[in-house]
Design a protein around this motif. Sequence first.
Motif, PDB file in Angstrom:
ATOM      1  N   GLY A  88       0.797  -1.224   0.000  1.00  0.00           N
ATOM      2  CA  GLY A  88       0.000   0.000   0.000  1.00  0.00           C
ATOM      3  C   GLY A  88       0.819   1.258   0.000  1.00  0.00           C
ATOM      4  O   GLY A  88       2.042   1.210   0.018  1.00  0.00           O
ATOM      5  N   PRO A  89       0.183   2.392  -0.003  1.00  0.00           N
ATOM      6  CA  PRO A  89       0.950   3.635  -0.115  1.00  0.00           C
ATOM      7  C   PRO A  89       1.955   3.791   1.030  1.00  0.00           C
ATOM      8  O   PRO A  89       1.641   3.502   2.170  1.00  0.00           O
ATOM      9  N   GLN A  90       3.138   4.208   0.646  1.00  0.00           N
ATOM     10  CA  GLN A  90       4.199   4.529   1.592  1.00  0.00           C
ATOM     11  C   GLN A  90       4.515   6.000   1.365  1.00  0.00           C
ATOM     12  O   GLN A  90       5.037   6.368   0.317  1.00  0.00           O
ATOM     13  N   CYS A  91       4.162   6.825   2.329  1.00  0.00           N
ATOM     14  CA  CYS A  91       4.248   8.275   2.151  1.00  0.00           C
ATOM     15  C   CYS A  91       5.435   8.855   2.919  1.00  0.00           C
ATOM     16  O   CYS A  91       5.674   8.499   4.070  1.00  0.00           O
ATOM     17  N   TRP A  92       6.134   9.750   2.251  1.00  0.00           N
ATOM     18  CA  TRP A  92       7.335  10.382   2.773  1.00  0.00           C
ATOM     19  C   TRP A  92       7.236  11.893   2.588  1.00  0.00           C
ATOM     20  O   TRP A  92       6.632  12.360   1.640  1.00  0.00           O
ATOM     21  N   THR A  93       7.873  12.627   3.468  1.00  0.00           N
ATOM     22  CA  THR A  93       8.045  14.060   3.291  1.00  0.00           C
ATOM     23  C   THR A  93       9.499  14.266   2.891  1.00  0.00           C
ATOM     24  O   THR A  93      10.415  13.773   3.570  1.00  0.00           O
ATOM     25  N   ASP A  99      23.242  18.958   0.787  1.00  0.00           N
ATOM     26  CA  ASP A  99      23.807  17.630   0.579  1.00  0.00           C
ATOM     27  C   ASP A  99      22.899  16.713  -0.236  1.00  0.00           C
ATOM     28  O   ASP A  99      23.210  15.543  -0.415  1.00  0.00           O
ATOM     29  N   GLY A 100      21.757  17.208  -0.688  1.00  0.00           N
ATOM     30  CA  GLY A 100      20.831  16.377  -1.456  1.00  0.00           C
ATOM     31  C   GLY A 100      19.502  16.223  -0.738  1.00  0.00           C
ATOM     32  O   GLY A 100      19.133  17.028   0.119  1.00  0.00           O
ATOM     33  N   LEU A 101      18.782  15.178  -1.090  1.00  0.00           N
ATOM     34  CA  LEU A 101      17.455  14.943  -0.509  1.00  0.00           C
ATOM     35  C   LEU A 101      17.548  14.311   0.869  1.00  0.00           C
ATOM     36  O   LEU A 101      18.452  13.546   1.156  1.00  0.00           O
ATOM     37  N   ARG A 102      16.561  14.639   1.679  1.00  0.00           N
ATOM     38  CA  ARG A 102      16.323  13.960   2.947  1.00  0.00           C
ATOM     39  C   ARG A 102      14.850  13.571   2.920  1.00  0.00           C
ATOM     40  O   ARG A 102      14.019  14.290   2.380  1.00  0.00           O
ATOM     41  N   ALA A 103      14.540  12.416   3.507  1.00  0.00           N
ATOM     42  CA  ALA A 103      13.167  11.919   3.483  1.00  0.00           C
ATOM     43  C   ALA A 103      12.781  11.387   4.851  1.00  0.00           C
ATOM     44  O   ALA A 103      13.528  10.638   5.468  1.00  0.00           O
ATOM     45  N   ARG A 104      11.592  11.794   5.315  1.00  0.00           N
ATOM     46  CA  ARG A 104      11.068  11.304   6.595  1.00  0.00           C
ATOM     47  C   ARG A 104       9.796  10.520   6.320  1.00  0.00           C
ATOM     48  O   ARG A 104       8.874  11.012   5.685  1.00  0.00           O
ATOM     49  N   PHE A 105       9.728   9.286   6.787  1.00  0.00           N
ATOM     50  CA  PHE A 105       8.592   8.402   6.565  1.00  0.00           C
ATOM     51  C   PHE A 105       7.385   8.877   7.362  1.00  0.00           C
ATOM     52  O   PHE A 105       7.503   9.183   8.537  1.00  0.00           O
ATOM     53  N   GLN A 106       6.231   8.891   6.727  1.00  0.00           N
ATOM     54  CA  GLN A 106       4.935   9.263   7.260  1.00  0.00           C
ATOM     55  C   GLN A 106       4.980  10.011   8.582  1.00  0.00           C
ATOM     56  O   GLN A 106       5.280  11.177   8.616  1.00  0.00           O
ATOM     57  N   ASP A 107       4.706   9.344   9.675  1.00  0.00           N
ATOM     58  CA  ASP A 107       4.604  10.030  10.960  1.00  0.00           C
ATOM     59  C   ASP A 107       5.821   9.813  11.847  1.00  0.00           C
ATOM     60  O   ASP A 107       5.744   9.987  13.058  1.00  0.00           O
ATOM     61  N   ASP A 108       6.959   9.430  11.260  1.00  0.00           N
ATOM     62  CA  ASP A 108       8.170   9.219  12.048  1.00  0.00           C
ATOM     63  C   ASP A 108       8.625  10.524  12.681  1.00  0.00           C
ATOM     64  O   ASP A 108       8.422  11.609  12.138  1.00  0.00           O
ATOM     65  N   GLU A 109       9.268  10.388  13.804  1.00  0.00           N
ATOM     66  CA  GLU A 109       9.844  11.538  14.491  1.00  0.00           C
ATOM     67  C   GLU A 109      11.071  12.031  13.728  1.00  0.00           C
ATOM     68  O   GLU A 109      11.765  11.243  13.099  1.00  0.00           O
ATOM     69  N   PRO A 110      11.358  13.333  13.786  1.00  0.00           N
ATOM     70  CA  PRO A 110      12.590  13.842  13.156  1.00  0.00           C
ATOM     71  C   PRO A 110      13.815  13.143  13.747  1.00  0.00           C
ATOM     72  O   PRO A 110      13.825  12.757  14.902  1.00  0.00           O
TER      73      PRO A 110
END
Length: 133
Positions: A88-93, A99-110
């Motif tokens: 199913g959908p896996q959503c990232w911010t 240094d490039g991209l950073r991605a945080r998974f759905q509701d994960d803490e910083p």
Amino acid sequence: MTLAALLTIGLLTTGLPAHAQTAMSAVEFDGYTQGKTLYFNSGGVSYGVEEYLPNRRVRWAFLDGECKEGSWYASGEQICFEYDDGTGPQCWTFFQSADGLRARFQDDEPGGELYEAKQSSEPMLCLGPKIGV
């Protein structure tokens, strides 16, 4: 303002953690990733690789050579991925840094973000399906 103060401000603003930055829009994400293969790390360890194809199509692997085909779409500030294997959908911010991209998974803490370790214009190497017992 002194040179030391300017350097300090520069270091502070470029070193901001992902949670203090503005999330990338779908247009920004597409513009950054289109035609690239990006390798991601987490905590200094290789995590996976994703190839960004035309029409928001993607190919993902956990560096084991087994690729999953899929696509992405925007949902609010998140970029969501759905793969042809039915996961199913896996959503990232996503955030862009010096240094490039950073991605945080759905509701994960910083703090547990994936980060871009390398980028290439070469396609991913995908192994065929596993055969046998």
